[in-house]
Design a protein around this motif. Structure first.
Motif, PDB file in Angstrom:
ATOM      1  N   VAL A  33       0.837  -1.205   0.000  1.00 35.01           N
ATOM      2  CA  VAL A  33       0.000   0.000   0.000  1.00 35.01           C
ATOM      3  C   VAL A  33       0.868   1.249   0.000  1.00 35.01           C
ATOM      4  O   VAL A  33       0.618   2.211  -0.736  1.00 35.01           O
ATOM      5  CB  VAL A  33      -0.946   0.003   1.219  1.00 35.01           C
ATOM      6  N   ARG A  34       1.925   1.242   0.822  1.00 35.48           N
ATOM      7  CA  ARG A  34       2.803   2.420   0.899  1.00 35.48           C
ATOM      8  C   ARG A  34       3.689   2.542  -0.342  1.00 35.48           C
ATOM      9  O   ARG A  34       3.988   3.655  -0.785  1.00 35.48           O
ATOM     10  CB  ARG A  34       3.647   2.359   2.179  1.00 35.48           C
ATOM     11  N   LEU A  35       4.113   1.411  -0.905  1.00 33.57           N
ATOM     12  CA  LEU A  35       4.861   1.466  -2.170  1.00 33.57           C
ATOM     13  C   LEU A  35       3.970   2.038  -3.263  1.00 33.57           C
ATOM     14  O   LEU A  35       4.397   2.884  -4.058  1.00 33.57           O
ATOM     15  CB  LEU A  35       5.353   0.064  -2.547  1.00 33.57           C
ATOM     16  N   ASN A  36       2.726   1.593  -3.306  1.00 25.02           N
ATOM     17  CA  ASN A  36       1.763   2.105  -4.269  1.00 25.02           C
ATOM     18  C   ASN A  36       1.558   3.613  -4.091  1.00 25.02           C
ATOM     19  O   ASN A  36       1.492   4.371  -5.071  1.00 25.02           O
ATOM     20  CB  ASN A  36       0.436   1.372  -4.088  1.00 25.02           C
ATOM     21  N   GLN A  37       1.509   4.062  -2.826  1.00 23.42           N
ATOM     22  CA  GLN A  37       1.308   5.489  -2.550  1.00 23.42           C
ATOM     23  C   GLN A  37       2.503   6.313  -3.035  1.00 23.42           C
ATOM     24  O   GLN A  37       2.331   7.415  -3.571  1.00 23.42           O
ATOM     25  CB  GLN A  37       1.106   5.692  -1.048  1.00 23.42           C
ATOM     26  N   ILE A  38       3.711   5.796  -2.835  1.00 18.86           N
ATOM     27  CA  ILE A  38       4.918   6.496  -3.295  1.00 18.86           C
ATOM     28  C   ILE A  38       4.872   6.659  -4.807  1.00 18.86           C
ATOM     29  O   ILE A  38       5.052   7.763  -5.341  1.00 18.86           O
ATOM     30  CB  ILE A  38       6.182   5.717  -2.882  1.00 18.86           C
ATOM     31  N   LEU A  39       4.637   5.554  -5.512  1.00 20.72           N
ATOM     32  CA  LEU A  39       4.617   5.592  -6.981  1.00 20.72           C
ATOM     33  C   LEU A  39       3.446   6.422  -7.489  1.00 20.72           C
ATOM     34  O   LEU A  39       3.570   7.145  -8.492  1.00 20.72           O
ATOM     35  CB  LEU A  39       4.533   4.165  -7.529  1.00 20.72           C
ATOM     36  N   LEU A  40       2.327   6.354  -6.802  1.00 16.60           N
ATOM     37  CA  LEU A  40       1.148   7.140  -7.183  1.00 16.60           C
ATOM     38  C   LEU A  40       1.466   8.639  -7.168  1.00 16.60           C
ATOM     39  O   LEU A  40       1.114   9.377  -8.094  1.00 16.60           O
ATOM     40  CB  LEU A  40      -0.002   6.832  -6.217  1.00 16.60           C
ATOM     41  N   ASN A  41       2.134   9.086  -6.101  1.00 20.93           N
ATOM     42  CA  ASN A  41       2.523  10.503  -5.992  1.00 20.93           C
ATOM     43  C   ASN A  41       3.500  10.900  -7.093  1.00 20.93           C
ATOM     44  O   ASN A  41       3.349  11.955  -7.721  1.00 20.93           O
ATOM     45  CB  ASN A  41       3.161  10.760  -4.631  1.00 20.93           C
ATOM     46  N   LEU A  42       4.510  10.067  -7.321  1.00 21.55           N
ATOM     47  CA  LEU A  42       5.535  10.394  -8.311  1.00 21.55           C
ATOM     48  C   LEU A  42       4.963  10.395  -9.726  1.00 21.55           C
ATOM     49  O   LEU A  42       5.281  11.286 -10.539  1.00 21.55           O
ATOM     50  CB  LEU A  42       6.704   9.412  -8.214  1.00 21.55           C
ATOM     51  N   ILE A  43       4.107   9.414 -10.033  1.00 25.13           N
ATOM     52  CA  ILE A  43       3.510   9.360 -11.379  1.00 25.13           C
ATOM     53  C   ILE A  43       2.533  10.518 -11.570  1.00 25.13           C
ATOM     54  O   ILE A  43       2.486  11.143 -12.642  1.00 25.13           O
ATOM     55  CB  ILE A  43       2.794   8.009 -11.586  1.00 25.13           C
ATOM     56  N   SER A  44       1.761  10.818 -10.524  1.00 24.75           N
ATOM     57  CA  SER A  44       0.814  11.942 -10.596  1.00 24.75           C
ATOM     58  C   SER A  44       1.544  13.249 -10.876  1.00 24.75           C
ATOM     59  O   SER A  44       1.096  14.058 -11.709  1.00 24.75           O
ATOM     60  CB  SER A  44       0.039  12.036  -9.285  1.00 24.75           C
ATOM     61  N   ASN A  45       2.669  13.467 -10.178  1.00 24.91           N
ATOM     62  CA  ASN A  45       3.484  14.662 -10.427  1.00 24.91           C
ATOM     63  C   ASN A  45       4.008  14.684 -11.854  1.00 24.91           C
ATOM     64  O   ASN A  45       4.003  15.722 -12.536  1.00 24.91           O
ATOM     65  CB  ASN A  45       4.659  14.710  -9.449  1.00 24.91           C
ATOM     66  N   ALA A  46       4.487  13.528 -12.312  1.00 25.42           N
ATOM     67  CA  ALA A  46       5.049  13.453 -13.668  1.00 25.42           C
ATOM     68  C   ALA A  46       3.995  13.811 -14.715  1.00 25.42           C
ATOM     69  O   ALA A  46       4.269  14.555 -15.674  1.00 25.42           O
ATOM     70  CB  ALA A  46       5.599  12.051 -13.913  1.00 25.42           C
ATOM     71  N   ILE A  47       2.782  13.290 -14.527  1.00 28.46           N
ATOM     72  CA  ILE A  47       1.699  13.605 -15.478  1.00 28.46           C
ATOM     73  C   ILE A  47       1.340  15.088 -15.410  1.00 28.46           C
ATOM     74  O   ILE A  47       1.102  15.743 -16.430  1.00 28.46           O
ATOM     75  CB  ILE A  47       0.463  12.730 -15.174  1.00 28.46           C
ATOM     76  N   LYS A  48       1.315  15.634 -14.192  1.00 32.50           N
ATOM     77  CA  LYS A  48       0.953  17.046 -14.011  1.00 32.50           C
ATOM     78  C   LYS A  48       1.906  17.978 -14.759  1.00 32.50           C
ATOM     79  O   LYS A  48       1.479  18.958 -15.386  1.00 32.50           O
ATOM     80  CB  LYS A  48       0.975  17.387 -12.522  1.00 32.50           C
ATOM     81  N   PHE A  49       3.203  17.642 -14.709  1.00 29.74           N
ATOM     82  CA  PHE A  49       4.213  18.550 -15.264  1.00 29.74           C
ATOM     83  C   PHE A  49       4.723  18.130 -16.643  1.00 29.74           C
ATOM     84  O   PHE A  49       5.690  18.701 -17.151  1.00 29.74           O
ATOM     85  CB  PHE A  49       5.396  18.668 -14.295  1.00 29.74           C
ATOM     86  N   THR A  50       4.099  17.112 -17.251  1.00 30.29           N
ATOM     87  CA  THR A  50       4.508  16.667 -18.584  1.00 30.29           C
ATOM     88  C   THR A  50       3.391  16.954 -19.584  1.00 30.29           C
ATOM     89  O   THR A  50       2.261  16.498 -19.406  1.00 30.29           O
ATOM     90  CB  THR A  50       4.826  15.151 -18.576  1.00 30.29           C
ATOM     91  N   HIS A  51       3.722  17.715 -20.630  1.00 28.76           N
ATOM     92  CA  HIS A  51       2.706  18.117 -21.616  1.00 28.76           C
ATOM     93  C   HIS A  51       2.851  17.369 -22.932  1.00 28.76           C
ATOM     94  O   HIS A  51       1.939  17.390 -23.762  1.00 28.76           O
ATOM     95  CB  HIS A  51       2.794  19.620 -21.864  1.00 28.76           C
ATOM     96  N   SER A  52       3.981  16.715 -23.104  1.00 27.09           N
ATOM     97  CA  SER A  52       4.169  15.890 -24.300  1.00 27.09           C
ATOM     98  C   SER A  52       5.302  14.894 -24.021  1.00 27.09           C
ATOM     99  O   SER A  52       6.146  15.121 -23.152  1.00 27.09           O
ATOM    100  CB  SER A  52       4.535  16.756 -25.525  1.00 27.09           C
ATOM    101  N   GLY A  53       5.261  13.783 -24.755  1.00 30.88           N
ATOM    102  CA  GLY A  53       6.334  12.813 -24.589  1.00 30.88           C
ATOM    103  C   GLY A  53       5.904  11.583 -23.802  1.00 30.88           C
ATOM    104  O   GLY A  53       4.769  11.105 -23.925  1.00 30.88           O
TER     105      GLY A  53
END
Length: 635
Positions: free
Chosen positions: A253-273
């Motif tokens: 659950v905590r590993l999932n939460q870590i990756l969830l935060n990092l992927i969410s940030n990546a999607i937020k700040f990535t507009h192409s690619g």
């Protein structure tokens, strides 16, 4: 009149109870002269046997607190008993240690001007109190910093609601409703971040040790973000090294939460690619693996001078990021602390306009399919168990939780009935008979607490049905609330089949005993042996009555404390609760209970063979309850 020295030489009370005790015991006269101290002084304070005899107790008190201590001490000389007098005592190594004493005034019974001081080391308690004060101050600062983030969406919701009340046209209504929904979603994110960070900072976050498969976890994560990446027209992919495609033991659950935060940030700040998730084995030692996870994006990147601060609370690259993208700035703080709680490390590499790569390592032990929580292997003994015709009412509003619990119950041939909320459960119990009720706590229409109170208020025998709470909250307060409203026990979520089976069998056995024809109720003879009290008091009946009255007043609270800590699996607190009652068991002559208490305290302290603790705690509580009944009948 007897003298204090003759009392000490005569022995008696303290030789039997005190010599082998873990508490520090002093016998002192009213002027503070030490007449006796037990061997525990060596272990806690560093002084050898009898080295403090003849010295003045006040000479060892922290000078700055001596006036206050003397007033408390003098007050003790005028009272039968005194409790919880705190002080700092000079140790052999010249340091001062926090102690607390409870005193017995010997003048009241023996006509001797002296006190028995039962002292406990409270250094850890003081340290905990200081840490709590520090945490409270940090919390105040925390709330001050976050208040703006909370007020912003609330003001948005309130403002849009006001506009909606002014009869706008259809298009305006849609706009306002969309704004309200967006603000509410932002508020939900903020609250979740606050709750997670508060749990971590307070040390209340407990990590699981269960089996999980990385491929299943990563596949589910990618599917979670599929709609978002399609909308932004970017690609999200993952690669899992074949050596890492195994079952590991840890907290998924905590590993999932870590990756969830990092992927969410990546999607937020990535507009192409592309956003890539990679996992590989960095180091392998027999059954221990050091896994490395990378989340790489082609987003806006982070300036070099900001890389050192992005893991700090409320910190984003700059103020314009918050205005443009929103958020509390807590996500990466939570990620870093979750990684470090699992004995891992995290770092970031980034270049503005090119993208960022967050990588972290966490050690895991290799597991097997049998380690996966809720999994029943083909050879599991639980598959061979049967609770045929055992009637269970499962009260659960969540479809997945309901399916999980009912599937397990079917394995044991239980008769299962389902209620999706407390109101339905109450109605079903009116019309059907059940052997047990499994009650979720948080439900719509009527929650588990209200439903339990309604059931307990109904007519017998319906109001006697055992009710076990199924709750994701298992703190002392939550368990106390469950028991207070009339529930018999609780099972913390997520629970294993073993957890559920053990509870069902326990109450099934209890129900069978209750249904047996009742003969005349006979208490075991001589549970309580007051011989010791009679000997040390020279058969002083008032002294004996006082001791028995104190036992009758304190032990019911201790029984509840033991039960609550056992259900919550708070082993340190359980050991502390047992330790407090041991002297009382000796005084009242509960020899069998004393042996159980010693064994139970040792198991709780060592946290070994914890599967034995619940039954041992139940037996001890039953014996104490019987002893209370016997004493009440004889007083």
């Amino acid at each position: 009149m007897k003298t204090l020295k003759s009392y000490v030489k005569r022995g008696g009370f303290f030789k039997a109870v005190v010599e082998d005790g873990s508490d520090i015991i002093f016998i002192v006269d009213y002027d503070g002269i030490i007449l006796y101290h037990n061997p525990s002084v060596k272990e806690t304070l560093g002084y050898r046997a009898n080295t403090l005899v003849g010295k003045n107790f006040f000479d060892f008190i922290l000078p700055s607190s001596l006036p206050v201590f003397k007033r408390a001490y003098e007050s003790s000389t005028r009272r039968k008993f005194s409790e919880s007098v705190e002080f700092q005592f000079l140790c052999k190594d010249k340091s001062f240690k926090y102690l607390e004493f409870n005193s017995i005034n010997l003048f009241q019974k023996e006509k001797i001007k002296g006190l028995i001081l039962d002292c406990r080391d409270i250094a850890q308690r003081k340290k905990d109190a200081e840490e709590l004060l520090r945490a409270q101050k940090a919390k105040e600062l925390f709330l001050a910093n976050i208040s703006h983030e909370i007020r912003t969406p609330i003001n948005g919701i309130a403002g849009m609601a006001t506009l909606l009340s002014q009869s706008p046209n259809v298009n305006e209504q849609a706009t306002y409703l969309h704004a309200i929904q967006s603000a509410a979603n932002n508020l939900k994110v903020i609250i979740n971040d606050l709750l997670d960070l508060a749990s971590i900072e307070s040390g209340k976050l407990k990590l699981e040790e269960i089996g999980f498969n990385l491929n299943d976890l990563l596949h589910s994560l990618v599917n979670t973000f599929s709609l978002q990446v399609v909308e932004k027209k970017i690609e999200l992919q993952y690669q899992l090294d074949k050596n890492a495609n195994q079952i590991f033991i840890g907290d998924p659950v905590r590993l999932n939460q870590i990756l969830l935060n990092l992927i969410s940030n990546a999607i937020k700040f990535t507009h192409s690619g592309t956003i890539s998730i990679n996992c590989h084995v960095k180091k392998k030692e027999t059954k221990k693996y050091l896994l490395t996870f990378e989340v790489q994006d082609t987003g806006i990147g982070i300036a070099k001078d900001k890389l050192n601060t992005i893991f700090e609370s409320f910190s984003q690259a700059d103020a314009s990021v918050t205005r443009k993208y929103g958020g509390t700035g807590l996500g990466l703080t939570i990620v870093k602390q979750l990684v470090e709680l699992q004995l891992g490390t995290i770092q970031v590499k980034s270049e503005e306009g090119i993208g960022s790569t967050f990588s972290f390592t966490i050690p895991y032990e290799l597991g097997s399919r049998d380690n996966i929580k809720g999994h029943l292997s083909k050879g599991s003994q639980l598959l061979k168990k049967s609770l045929k015709d055992y009637s269970v009412l499962l009260v659960e509003d969540n479809d997945i939780n309901r399916l999980y619990a009912s599937s397990i119950l079917k394995i044991w041939d239980c008769k299962i009935d389902i209620a999706e909320n407390g109101y339905v459960a109450v109605e079903k119990i009116k019309n059907e008979d059940y052997d047990i009720v499994l009650m979720d706590v948080q439900m719509p229409v009527m929650d588990g607490f209200e439903a339990t109170k309604a059931i307990r208020a109904s007519a017998p025998p319906k109001n006697q049905v055992p009710i076990i709470a199924l709750t994701a909250n298992a703190t002392h307060k939550d368990i106390e609330q469950c028991l207070a409203c009339g529930m018999n026990d609780c099972i913390p979520k997520p629970f294993t089949p073993e957890d559920l089976y053990n509870k069902l069998v326990r109450f099934k056995s209890g129900a069978r005993r209750n249904l047996e024809p009742k003969t005349q109720s006979i208490l075991p003879k001589k549970i309580v042996d007051l011989t010791y009290l009679r000997n040390i008091s020279n058969n002083n009946q008032k002294f004996i009555d006082d001791m028995v009255a104190a036992f009758l007043e304190s032990i019911p609270k201790s029984i509840e404390e033991i039960k609550m800590n056992t259900v919550a699996a708070e082993w340190t607190e359980l050991a502390r609760a047992i330790h407090k009652i041991k002297p009382a068991l000796t005084l009242i002559g509960l020899h069998s209970s004393k042996e159980k208490a010693l064994m139970l305290e040792d198991l709780a302290k060592q946290q070994k063979n914890i599967d034995r603790i619940p039954s041992l705690a139940d037996n001890l509580c039953e014996e104490l309850t019987d002893a209370l009944q016997e004493l009440r009948q004889n007083t």
